[in-house]
Design an enzyme around this catalytic site. Structure first.
Site, PDB file in Angstrom:
ATOM      1  CG  HIS A 248       0.194   5.103  -6.523  1.00 38.59           C
ATOM      2  ND1 HIS A 248       0.989   4.153  -5.912  1.00 38.59           N
ATOM      3  CD2 HIS A 248       0.942   6.232  -6.589  1.00 38.59           C
ATOM      4  CE1 HIS A 248       2.163   4.679  -5.635  1.00 38.59           C
ATOM      5  NE2 HIS A 248       2.161   5.940  -6.041  1.00 38.59           N
TER       6      HIS A 248
ATOM      7  CG  HIS B 145       2.135   1.640   3.962  1.00 43.60           C
ATOM      8  ND1 HIS B 145       2.904   2.319   3.048  1.00 43.60           N
ATOM      9  CD2 HIS B 145       2.965   1.340   4.985  1.00 43.60           C
ATOM     10  CE1 HIS B 145       4.145   2.416   3.491  1.00 43.60           C
ATOM     11  NE2 HIS B 145       4.204   1.841   4.674  1.00 43.60           N
TER      12      HIS B 145
HETATM   13  P1  5GP Z   1       7.188   1.648   5.630  1.00 42.13           P
HETATM   14  O1  5GP Z   1       8.583   1.649   6.190  1.00 42.13           O
HETATM   15  O2  5GP Z   1       7.149   2.142   4.208  1.00 42.13           O
HETATM   16  O3  5GP Z   1       6.222   2.375   6.523  1.00 42.13           O
HETATM   17  O4  5GP Z   1       6.700   0.139   5.667  1.00 42.13           O
HETATM   18  C1  5GP Z   1       6.732  -0.700   4.568  1.00 42.13           C
HETATM   19  C2  5GP Z   1       6.317  -2.062   5.056  1.00 42.13           C
HETATM   20  O5  5GP Z   1       5.978  -2.857   3.928  1.00 42.13           O
HETATM   21  C3  5GP Z   1       7.385  -2.821   5.831  1.00 42.13           C
HETATM   22  O6  5GP Z   1       6.890  -3.165   7.120  1.00 42.13           O
HETATM   23  C4  5GP Z   1       7.659  -4.052   4.962  1.00 42.13           C
HETATM   24  O7  5GP Z   1       7.896  -5.212   5.746  1.00 42.13           O
HETATM   25  C5  5GP Z   1       6.390  -4.168   4.148  1.00 42.13           C
HETATM   26  N1  5GP Z   1       6.562  -4.748   2.812  1.00 42.13           N
HETATM   27  C6  5GP Z   1       7.456  -4.366   1.878  1.00 42.13           C
HETATM   28  N2  5GP Z   1       7.302  -5.083   0.741  1.00 42.13           N
HETATM   29  C7  5GP Z   1       6.270  -5.945   0.981  1.00 42.13           C
HETATM   30  C8  5GP Z   1       5.641  -6.957   0.190  1.00 42.13           C
HETATM   31  O8  5GP Z   1       5.985  -7.207  -0.965  1.00 42.13           O
HETATM   32  N3  5GP Z   1       4.624  -7.635   0.763  1.00 42.13           N
HETATM   33  C9  5GP Z   1       4.201  -7.395   2.043  1.00 42.13           C
HETATM   34  N4  5GP Z   1       3.177  -8.117   2.517  1.00 42.13           N
HETATM   35  N5  5GP Z   1       4.778  -6.425   2.816  1.00 42.13           N
HETATM   36  C10 5GP Z   1       5.804  -5.732   2.303  1.00 42.13           C
HETATM   37 ZN    ZN Z   2       0.639   2.189  -5.487  1.00 46.53          ZN
END
Ligand code: 5GP
Ligand code: ZN
Length: 117
Positions: free
Chosen positions: A47, A101
Site C-alpha cells: 500500500h 496506480h
Molecule cells: P483514479 O480515478 O483513482 O485514477 O482511477 C481509479 C480507477 O479504478 C477507475 O478507472 C475505476 O474504474 C477503477 N476501479 C475502481 N474500483 C475498482 C475495482 O473494484 N476493480 C477494478 N478492476 N477497477 C476498479
Molecule cells: Zn492499498
C-alpha cells in the site's frame, strides 16, 4: 497492506479481478470501467497511497512497475501499437482510489493528450 483498501484486496486476491500480470512487486488487472479497448491498472503489491508517498524504502516497487509495462503490453497486445500511461495523484487530478496506480490505455488511437488549461 491497508485492510480498507480495495486495491490491496485485489492484490491479495480477497476480491475478484481480471489479473493479466503479476510478480513479486506488481499486480496488473483490467479496469472495472474501461475508457479504452485496453485499460489496465498497474499497482504496487504494497500500500503506497500516491506519488507523494514514494520513499527510498518503497521506490523499488516503482522500478519494477516501470519494467513491467513492456511485459504487460505484450500480454494485452499493445506492444506494437502503443499505449498511454496516466497516474492521477491527489485531489486536483481526481484520484479516486488511494492506492498508487497507473492507468495503461490503448487498443485505439487515443488522440490528443489529456492536458487541459
Ligand atoms: P483514479 O480515478 O483513482 O485514477 O482511477 C481509479 C480507477 O479504478 C477507475 O478507472 C475505476 O474504474 C477503477 N476501479 C475502481 N474500483 C475498482 C475495482 O473494484 N476493480 C477494478 N478492476 N477497477 C476498479
Ligand atoms: Zn492499498
Amino acid at each position: 497492506m491497508d485492510e480498507n483498501c480495495i486495491f490491496c484486496k485485489i492484490a491479495n486476491k480477497e476480491i475478484p479481478s481480471n489479473i493479466v500480470y503479476e510478480d513479486e512487486y506488481v499486480c496488473a488487472f483490467k479496469d472495472l470501467n474501461p475508457v479504452a479497448p485496453v485499460h489496465i491498472l498497474v499497482i504496487p503489491k504494497i500500500h503506497i497511497q500516491d506519488l507523494e508517498s514514494v520513499t527510498d524504502e518503497n521506490a523499488v516497487y516503482l522500478t519494477h512497475i516501470q519494467q513491467a509495462f513492456s511485459k504487460i503490453s505484450k500480454i494485452v497486445g499493445v506492444d506494437k501499437t502503443g499505449y498511454r500511461v496516466i497516474c492521477n495523484c491527489g485531489e486536483d487530478a481526481g484520484q479516486e482510489v488511494k492506492h498508487l496506480h497507473y492507468h495503461m490505455l490503448g487498443g485505439k488511437n487515443l488522440g490528443l493528450k489529456i492536458i487541459h488549461d
